[in-house]
Scaffold this active site. Structure first.
Site, short mmCIF file in Angstrom:
data_model
loop_
_atom_site.label_atom_id
_atom_site.label_comp_id
_atom_site.label_asym_id
_atom_site.label_seq_id
_atom_site.Cartn_x
_atom_site.Cartn_y
_atom_site.Cartn_z
N HIS A 1 3.48 10.54 0.04
CA HIS A 1 3.08 9.93 -1.23
C HIS A 1 3.29 10.92 -2.39
O HIS A 1 3.69 10.52 -3.49
CB HIS A 1 1.61 9.50 -1.14
CG HIS A 1 1.10 8.76 -2.35
ND1 HIS A 1 1.71 7.61 -2.84
CD2 HIS A 1 0.04 9.00 -3.17
CE1 HIS A 1 1.04 7.19 -3.91
NE2 HIS A 1 0.03 8.01 -4.13
N MET B 1 5.32 -1.68 -1.54
CA MET B 1 4.04 -2.24 -1.10
C MET B 1 3.32 -3.03 -2.20
O MET B 1 2.09 -3.14 -2.16
CB MET B 1 3.14 -1.11 -0.60
CG MET B 1 3.77 -0.22 0.46
SD MET B 1 2.70 1.13 0.93
CE MET B 1 3.84 2.17 1.87
N SER B 2 4.07 -3.55 -3.15
CA SER B 2 3.38 -4.24 -4.27
C SER B 2 4.28 -5.31 -4.88
O SER B 2 5.25 -5.76 -4.26
CB SER B 2 3.02 -3.20 -5.35
OG SER B 2 4.19 -2.70 -5.96
N ALA C 1 7.07 1.90 -7.66
CA ALA C 1 7.82 2.94 -6.97
C ALA C 1 8.31 2.30 -5.68
O ALA C 1 7.57 1.55 -5.05
CB ALA C 1 6.90 4.11 -6.66
N HIS D 1 -3.37 -3.17 -4.39
CA HIS D 1 -2.43 -3.34 -3.27
C HIS D 1 -3.13 -4.02 -2.10
O HIS D 1 -4.32 -3.79 -1.86
CB HIS D 1 -1.91 -1.99 -2.79
CG HIS D 1 -1.27 -1.17 -3.85
ND1 HIS D 1 -2.01 -0.40 -4.73
CD2 HIS D 1 0.03 -0.99 -4.18
CE1 HIS D 1 -1.18 0.21 -5.57
NE2 HIS D 1 0.06 -0.14 -5.27
N TYR E 1 -2.81 -3.27 0.96
CA TYR E 1 -3.28 -2.30 1.97
C TYR E 1 -4.63 -1.67 1.64
O TYR E 1 -5.24 -1.03 2.47
CB TYR E 1 -2.23 -1.20 2.20
CG TYR E 1 -1.92 -0.34 0.99
CD1 TYR E 1 -2.80 0.64 0.55
CD2 TYR E 1 -0.73 -0.52 0.29
CE1 TYR E 1 -2.51 1.41 -0.57
CE2 TYR E 1 -0.43 0.24 -0.82
CZ TYR E 1 -1.33 1.20 -1.24
OH TYR E 1 -1.05 1.95 -2.34
N GLU E 2 -5.10 -1.88 0.40
CA GLU E 2 -6.43 -1.35 0.06
C GLU E 2 -7.53 -2.27 0.59
O GLU E 2 -8.71 -1.93 0.50
CB GLU E 2 -6.55 -1.22 -1.46
CG GLU E 2 -5.63 -0.16 -2.03
CD GLU E 2 -5.66 -0.16 -3.55
OE1 GLU E 2 -6.57 0.45 -4.11
OE2 GLU E 2 -4.78 -0.79 -4.17
N HIS F 1 -2.78 6.22 -9.79
CA HIS F 1 -3.12 5.02 -10.56
C HIS F 1 -4.32 5.35 -11.44
O HIS F 1 -5.34 5.81 -10.95
CB HIS F 1 -3.47 3.87 -9.63
CG HIS F 1 -2.29 3.33 -8.90
ND1 HIS F 1 -1.62 2.20 -9.29
CD2 HIS F 1 -1.62 3.80 -7.84
CE1 HIS F 1 -0.60 1.98 -8.48
NE2 HIS F 1 -0.58 2.93 -7.58
N ASN G 1 12.28 7.64 -3.39
CA ASN G 1 12.71 8.33 -2.17
C ASN G 1 13.68 7.41 -1.44
O ASN G 1 13.66 6.21 -1.66
CB ASN G 1 11.49 8.60 -1.26
CG ASN G 1 10.74 7.31 -0.94
OD1 ASN G 1 9.98 6.79 -1.77
ND2 ASN G 1 10.97 6.77 0.23
N SER H 1 2.81 3.09 -9.19
CA SER H 1 2.51 4.44 -8.71
C SER H 1 3.31 5.51 -9.44
O SER H 1 4.53 5.45 -9.49
CB SER H 1 2.85 4.58 -7.23
OG SER H 1 2.05 3.74 -6.47
N1 HPA Z 1 8.39 2.53 1.51
C1 HPA Z 1 7.45 1.68 1.05
N2 HPA Z 1 6.90 1.78 -0.14
C2 HPA Z 1 7.31 2.78 -0.93
C3 HPA Z 1 8.27 3.71 -0.52
C4 HPA Z 1 8.85 3.57 0.78
O1 HPA Z 1 9.72 4.34 1.22
N3 HPA Z 1 8.46 4.58 -1.55
C5 HPA Z 1 7.63 4.18 -2.55
N4 HPA Z 1 6.92 3.10 -2.17
#
Ligand code: HPA
Length: 270
Positions: free
Chosen positions: A245, A209-210, A111, A81, A83-84, A59, A233, A29
């Site tokens: 996001h 998440m990946s 990320a 991912h 979650y998709e 993406h 973050n 990401s």
């Molecule tokens: N949590 C989960 N996935 C992420 C985060 C997060 O804080 N930041 C970037 N991908």
């Protein structure tokens, strides 16, 4: 069509359009633009038979073949991912395709949210190990014996030598490269502060998440893996700011130059 026939069909098209490769690179990401290759040949995911399509902004959804320092690279700008709504097998199809194209080393990037409180947004982290907290293993189902064993070892999921190389290069270029354990959560909701406290107790330094399913498949088929997270973050509850996001993508953008330098130099020295 069986799963392995689907992989073969996709790999043949990619081979024809983008060529073989020795190094595979997955750009996560906000990091799609961090690396460009020489003599790039691109193929949209939508033109690859049997291939899933990423639906997330940030993406680019293209397969890229080309060279860097005269090494043959294949690169995914974007990934899939859980979650998709994809099946775990969909998530790892690109890894087996890379294997069929001749890839020996996989560089995965993502990320991630920082759990380790010594991190700050914008930091880069070498993934030394992971925790699969989704409870799904992408290798469940009939084993593809042609690719690997039923019970692959994960003791050295992330190649120690490649990790040490990344640190040497980071030091040489005065980049502050952290080290840590990445914990995979399904998303798409971000975590609660209580969940983040839990992940810290479990030993995580970053959450995302990946990546984990891809690394499991890569080890299954014998690829050496280097994993890099961009801490976009601090994870939920560390600062009081709500997570977005857009912030993840914006921090990814700010770290792009460092990220790009690190990846290019690693490839240079492989
Ligand atoms: N949590 C989960 N996935 C992420 C985060 C997060 O804080 N930041 C970037 N991908």
């Amino acid at each position: 069509m069986t799963y392995s026939e689907k992989i073969t069909e996709a790999a043949n098209i990619i081979d024809t359009q983008c060529g073989k490769a020795e190094i595979g690179l997955i750009l996560g990401s906000g990091l799609s633009e961090s690396v460009s290759l020489d003599r790039e040949k691109t193929l949209p995911f939508s033109s690859i038979p049997n291939f899933p399509i990423s639906t997330v902004s940030g993406h680019k959804n293209e397969w890229v073949g080309g060279t860097l320092f005269d090494k043959k690279i294949c690169m995914m700008r974007g990934r899939f991912h859980f979650y998709e709504g994809y099946t775990p097998k969909d998530l790892i199809m690109p890894i087996y395709i890379m294997k069929m194209l001749g890839v020996k080393i996989l560089i995965v990037t993502n990320a991630a949210g920082g759990v380790n409180e010594t991190f700050v947004p914008g930091n880069l982290m070498l993934i030394r190990d992971h925790i699969n907290f989704v409870g799904v293993n992408p290798l469940v189902g009939e084993n593809m014996d042609a690719f690997g064993t039923r019970f692959p070892d994960m003791t050295q999921a992330y190649d120690a030598q490649l990790g040490d190389l990344a640190h040497c290069i980071a030091a040489e270029h005065h980049l502050d490269l952290k080290d840590g354990t990445y914990l995979w959560l399904s998303g798409p909701s971000y975590e609660t502060p209580a969940e983040i406290r839990m992940t810290r107790l479990l030993g995580a330094d970053a959450v995302g998440m990946s990546t984990v399913p891809e690394v499991i498949a890569a080890r299954h088929c014998g690829l050496r893996v280097l994993g890099l997270s961009c801490i976009t973050n601090m994870a939920a509850g560390i600062s009081q700011k709500p997570l977005q996001h857009e912030e993840v993508l914006a921090t990814g953008q700010k770290s792009l130059a460092q990220f790009s330098l690190l990846i290019r130099e690693i490839i240079h020295h492989l």
